[in-house]
Enzyme design. Structure first.
Site: not given
Ligand code: AMP
Ligand code: MG
Length: 485
Positions: A90, A250-251, A260
């Site tokens: 994302g 996903d991590n 991550d």
């Molecule tokens: P994370 O917690 O970094 O593993 O992210 C979990 C999901 O949320 C993943 O699909 C990321 O790409 C999405 N994500 C996290 N932060 C953002 C953001 N600021 N904009 C868009 N997607 C995000």
């Molecule tokens: Mg992630």
């Protein structure tokens, strides 16, 4: 090197189209390099030093896309805190794959590079603090000899991001063996199309488990290999007191690398139920829960693989359950070996294993510092100095330890060497990380550079490490960490 002298490959884009969306990063207004990892660039043979400064900044900000490069965002799904969700990159873009001189294929990915079809409500951006946090902790993990994604650079974008407050926007260049996750398999499984699953299985085997290509029952061998690899990874985390904080499916990367870095943290005081992440209310991802959660995630992976494990679903389930069941014994064996190493004990026996668990019990009761207790044990063979050790229970334990060391049939030097390779002298303690990030927020990167340098050789000791070795004073304690998304 001219601006487009290097060639990045993209084997990922040869997977069925459902697995990605081709798109470029969203350009940013006024990028500036905050930190660049020269040593890593050199190691992986991606030397950008011949580029003009402007081109280099533009490249690392996603403003300059080299000719022939086909950036993409990856699709994936995942269980977040036990709940299934559609996800995907994302806020990340895979620029391409670089072949290192070692022959290793490495993903070059930008994190914080703008919106993608998988952004859901998010802005696709990242703030400077969390990107510097990922940089320092991932590089520390690498120095600790723990498989991890790496950090090549952080640039500020010249734009603001809005979280609880207005923050400087930033982009991290992440180097990873790949970005295939348990969640990628969950996404593939949603299509209920064996060809799609088979394509992903073959890709993963080609990229990370080439020896499996010789085997008869490849999906089963793959599952076994992944289980072994994750048991190894979690054992490493337990060894240094690392708490990932968001072990969602996903991590969990199937390259076997830690990936991550969000609210992750290292434990100071030993406590099995230690949690730092502000979003982990139930303690799902607490320190001592990590092996269980890895197994839970692996079960989700196994479910995805059922259709390719065997034509007959009952047989496929039985095969998957058998392998999953092996995780407990496998992990326990690795964990005890690791704990014995921390105590300099080569011999595998119940007395030595009991010493490990009894020490942890004592550390828990007496709220001992996890890292420093092992450092103190390495200092001398007689009971270590310090009020905390002036305790009957500890003294008894120490006498047992000495007697087991005597039964080693090895010189003490070789036991000490085992300990020195297993016990870090320094870890990224939360209060030092926070201190460095707070200074960086005020444009002072000096503490950040000093911290990086202190964490560079964590199995060596020296006076310069002293400020990084002390546990936090009560007013320095960091109670919570944040994911910064
Ligand atoms: P994370 O917690 O970094 O593993 O992210 C979990 C999901 O949320 C993943 O699909 C990321 O790409 C999405 N994500 C996290 N932060 C953002 C953001 N600021 N904009 C868009 N997607 C995000
Ligand atoms: Mg992630």
């Amino acid at each position: 090197m001219t601006d487009t002298d290097f060639h990045l490959e993209s084997t990922y884009s040869r997977l069925p189209e459902v697995f990605f969306s081709k798109l470029s990063p969203t350009p940013v207004s006024d990028p500036e390099i905050v930190i660049f990892n020269d040593k890593l660039a050199c190691e992986i043979g991606w030397d950008l030093s011949d580029m003009s400064e402007d081109s280099r900044v533009a490249l690392l900000a996603g403003n300059l896309i080299p000719d022939g490069t086909e950036p993409l965002a990856q699709a994936y799904a995942g269980h977040q805190f036990g709940h299934f969700t559609m996800l995907g990159d994302g806020r990340a873009i895979l620029l391409g794959e670089h072949l290192a001189p070692s022959g290793q294929r490495l993903d070059i990915q930008f994190k914080g590079s703008g919106r993608t079809p998988y952004s859901r409500g998010g802005d696709g951006r990242a703030a400077l603090g969390p990107m510097l946090r990922e940089y320092v902790i991932s590089e520390a993990m690498h120095a600790l000899k723990i498989p991890t994604t790496r950090s090549l650079a952080v640039v500020t974008t010249g734009e603001k991001v809005y979280r609880e407050t207005e923050l400087p926007g930033a982009i991290l260049t992440r180097i990873a063996s790949s970005h295939i996750r348990v969640g990628t398999f969950q996404y593939a499984a949603l299509h209920e199309d064996k060809a799609i699953m088979k394509a992903l299985v073959d890709y993963l085997i080609d990229r990370h488990f080439p020896l499996i290509k010789e085997k008869e029952d490849q999906p089963l061998a793959l599952l076994e290999a992944i289980i072994e690899q994750q048991a190894d990874l979690i054992t490493h985390w337990m060894r240094v007191g690392f708490i990932h904080g968001v072990m969602n499916t996903d991590n969990m990367a199937l390259s076997g690398e830690t990936i991550d870095y969000g609210p992750c943290a290292f434990m100071d005081t030993f406590g099995p139920d230690t949690v730092f992440s502000s979003i982990d209310h139930g303690g799902r991802y607490a320190y001592a829960n990590q092996p269980n959660l890895a197994q839970w995630n692996l079960a989700r992976l196994a479910e995805c693989l059922l259709p390719v494990l065997d034509e007959k679903i009952d047989k496929a389930k039985a095969m998957a359950e058998d392998v999953l069941r092996s995780f407990d014994a496998l992990f326990q064996g690795k964990w005890f070996t690791m704990m014995r190493s921390k105590l300099g004990l080569h011999k595998e026996n119940t007395d030595n294993n009991d010493l490990a668990t009894d020490l942890l019990d004592w550390m828990h009761e007496s709220e001992a510092d996890f890292t420093n207790t092992f450092l103190d044990l390495m200092k001398e063979q007689t009971p270590p100095k310090g009020a905390a050790y002036n305790d009957e229970k500890f003294k008894q334990w120490h006498a047992r330890w000495e007697s087991q060391l005597e039964k080693e049939d090895q010189p003490f030097e070789s036991c000490l060497a085992l300990m020195q390779n297993s016990n870090p002298t320094v870890i990224p303690r939360n209060h030092k990380v926070e201190e460095a990030l707070q200074a960086a927020d005020k444009d002072d990167l000096q503490p950040f550079h000093e911290l990086l340098s202190a964490l560079d050789k964590p199995y060596e000791n020296g006076d310069q490490l002293k400020p990084y070795q002390s546990p936090p004073k009560p007013d320095e304690k960091v109670q919570q960490t944040f994911c910064g998304t």
